[in-house]
Design an enzyme around this catalytic site. Structure first.
Site, PDB file in Angstrom:
ATOM      1  N   HIS A 169      52.773  30.368  10.553  1.00 64.52           N
ATOM      2  CA  HIS A 169      52.759  31.732  11.087  1.00 64.52           C
ATOM      3  C   HIS A 169      54.063  32.398  10.630  1.00 64.52           C
ATOM      4  O   HIS A 169      55.113  31.744  10.624  1.00 64.52           O
ATOM      5  CB  HIS A 169      52.760  31.741  12.624  1.00 64.52           C
ATOM      6  CG  HIS A 169      51.418  31.670  13.280  1.00 64.52           C
ATOM      7  ND1 HIS A 169      51.205  30.952  14.432  1.00 64.52           N
ATOM      8  CD2 HIS A 169      50.221  32.248  12.974  1.00 64.52           C
ATOM      9  CE1 HIS A 169      49.941  31.089  14.804  1.00 64.52           C
ATOM     10  NE2 HIS A 169      49.319  31.864  13.936  1.00 64.52           N
ATOM     11  N   CYS A 265      56.899  32.520  19.942  1.00 64.24           N
ATOM     12  CA  CYS A 265      55.453  32.338  20.117  1.00 64.24           C
ATOM     13  C   CYS A 265      55.023  32.468  21.577  1.00 64.24           C
ATOM     14  O   CYS A 265      53.871  32.782  21.862  1.00 64.24           O
ATOM     15  CB  CYS A 265      55.013  30.948  19.653  1.00 64.24           C
ATOM     16  SG  CYS A 265      55.528  30.495  18.021  1.00 64.24           S
TER      17      CYS A 265
HETATM   18  N1  ARG Z   1      49.159  25.493  18.460  1.00 62.54           N
HETATM   19  C1  ARG Z   1      49.260  26.909  18.206  1.00 62.54           C
HETATM   20  C2  ARG Z   1      48.478  27.240  16.942  1.00 62.54           C
HETATM   21  O1  ARG Z   1      48.489  26.446  16.025  1.00 62.54           O
HETATM   22  C3  ARG Z   1      50.678  27.330  18.094  1.00 62.54           C
HETATM   23  C4  ARG Z   1      50.863  28.804  17.942  1.00 62.54           C
HETATM   24  C5  ARG Z   1      52.266  29.231  17.769  1.00 62.54           C
HETATM   25  N2  ARG Z   1      52.354  30.637  17.759  1.00 62.54           N
HETATM   26  C6  ARG Z   1      53.076  31.371  16.909  1.00 62.54           C
HETATM   27  N3  ARG Z   1      53.134  32.629  17.084  1.00 62.54           N
HETATM   28  N4  ARG Z   1      53.691  30.845  15.883  1.00 62.54           N
HETATM   29  O2  ARG Z   1      47.868  28.279  16.831  1.00 62.54           O
END
Ligand code: ARG
Length: 275
Positions: A169, A265
Site C-alpha cells: 500500500h 493504517c
Molecule cells: N491486512 C491488511 C491488508 O492486507 C492490512 C492493511 C493495512 N492498511 C494500510 N493502509 N496499509 O489489507
C-alpha cells in the site's frame, strides 16, 4: 485562520487478528496476534491521537479482522468520499459498513465503478502543499483508479508504482507531511515513479527512510499539529524529522504489523480541506 480541528476515524480491534494471508507480513502470522496486547497498543495509540484530534469510532464487525485498518475505508475530500473496493475477497465484506458509516456522518458517497479495485487512503494520499493526489499501484489499487479519481476530485493524480511486496500500500512507504515535506522509502518504487516524485519534491523537502526504518513502518505515520506519530523510528530519522520542524512520537504497534499495518493504517482523517 487556524485550521479546522481534525477528526480521525478508527475501529477498535475487538475482532482483529491474522486469520488469512493477503500480504507478505501476514505470511506465517495466522493466529499469532496477542489480542490483549493488540487492545492495549491500540488504546495507547488512540490516547495519543486524542491529544491532537477528535476520534470517531466505527463499530467493529465479527469476521472482519482487518476492519481496524480504517485508512482503507475510503478517500475523503471536503464532503465527498470514495468508498474502497477491495481487491481481496477477504476484505470486501467491510465495504457496506464503511459505506453506511460515511453516509451516516453526512458525507456524500461518490459513485465508483465496481470493477476498479481501490483501497482508499491506504493507497491515495493528499499532498500537504501541492494540489496533488499521490496514488499507489501494483498490488491493490488498479491502474484505472487514478483517472477515475481525477474525475471525481478534480485534482491532479500522480501514480506511484510499487515494486516491493512488503510495501504493498502506498502508505507503507510514503507519507506527505505539512509544509511540503515528503517522507518515503525510495526502494519501494519503480524508477519512473521515483523520478516523478523527485520532479515535484525539492531535495531539502525529502525525508529519506532507510530499509530498517521502513521495515519498522516509519513511513506509516500520522501527522497531526506538527507531530509525526508512528510505530518506531531510528535516532537518525527522528533527528531528521526534528530538523524539519516536526516532533516525532513513537508508540509500539507490533501486533498490527503482523497483519501488515501500523499507525497510519489504523486511522482515516475525515477533515481534508478542498482548496
Ligand atoms: N491486512 C491488511 C491488508 O492486507 C492490512 C492493511 C493495512 N492498511 C494500510 N493502509 N496499509 O489489507
Amino acid at each position: 485562520m487556524s485550521p479546522k480541528r481534525q477528526t480521525v476515524m478508527m475501529c477498535a480491534p475487538d475482532y482483529f487478528g491474522v486469520d488469512y494471508v493477503i500480504n507478505a507480513w501476514m505470511d506465517g502470522n495466522c493466529g499469532q496476534v496477542d489480542k490483549a496486547l493488540a487492545a492495549q497498543q491500540w488504546q495507547a495509540y488512540k490516547n495519543i491521537i486524542e491529544k491532537f484530534a477528535d476520534v470517531a469510532l466505527i463499530p467493529p464487525q465479527p469476521g472482519l479482522p482487518d476492519m481496524v485498518f480504517t485508512a482503507n475505508a475510503g478517500l475523503v475530500l471536503g464532503e465527498a468520499v470514495v468508498v474502497s473496493r477491495f481487491v481481496n475477497e477477504e476484505r470486501q465484506g467491510e465495504e457496506p459498513f464503511f459505506d453506511a458509516w460515511f453516509k451516516d456522518k453526512g458525507l456524500k458517497v461518490a459513485s465508483w465503478p465496481q470493477e476498479i479495485p481501490f483501497e482508499g487512503a491506504g493507497d491515495a494520499l493528499w499532498d500537504r502543499r501541492l494540489p496533488v493526489l499521490w496514488i499507489g499501484s501494483g498490488y491493490r489499487s488498479d491502474v484505472n483508479a487514478p483517472p477515475a479519481l481525477e474525475k471525481i476530485f478534480n485534482r491532479e493524480v500522480i501514480q506511484m508504482k510499487l515494486v516491493d511486496p512488503r510495501f504493498y500500500h502506498l502508505d507503507t512507504c510514503l507519507c506527505p507531511l505539512a509544509g511540503g515535506y515528503m517522507m518515503y522509502h525510495p526502494e519501494a518504487f519503480a524508477r519512473e515513479s521515483l523520478e516523478a516524485l523527485e520532479a515535484r519534491i525539492p531535495e531539502d523537502k525529502r525525508i529519506i527512510v532507510s530499509k530498517e526504518d521502513a521495515a519498522a513502518f516509519s513511513c506509516n505515520a500520522v501527522d497531526l499539529d506538527g507531530h509525526v506519530i508512528m510505530n518506531g523510528a531510528s535516532g537518525a530519522l527522528q533527528d531528521r524529522l526534528r530538523a524539519c520542524g516536526f516532533t516525532p512520537i513513537t508508540t509500539p504497534l507490533s501486533e498490527f504489523i503482523k497483519a501488515g499495518g501500523a499507525a497510519k493504517c489504523l486511522t482515516l482523517k475525515l477533515v481534508e480541506e478542498e482548496g
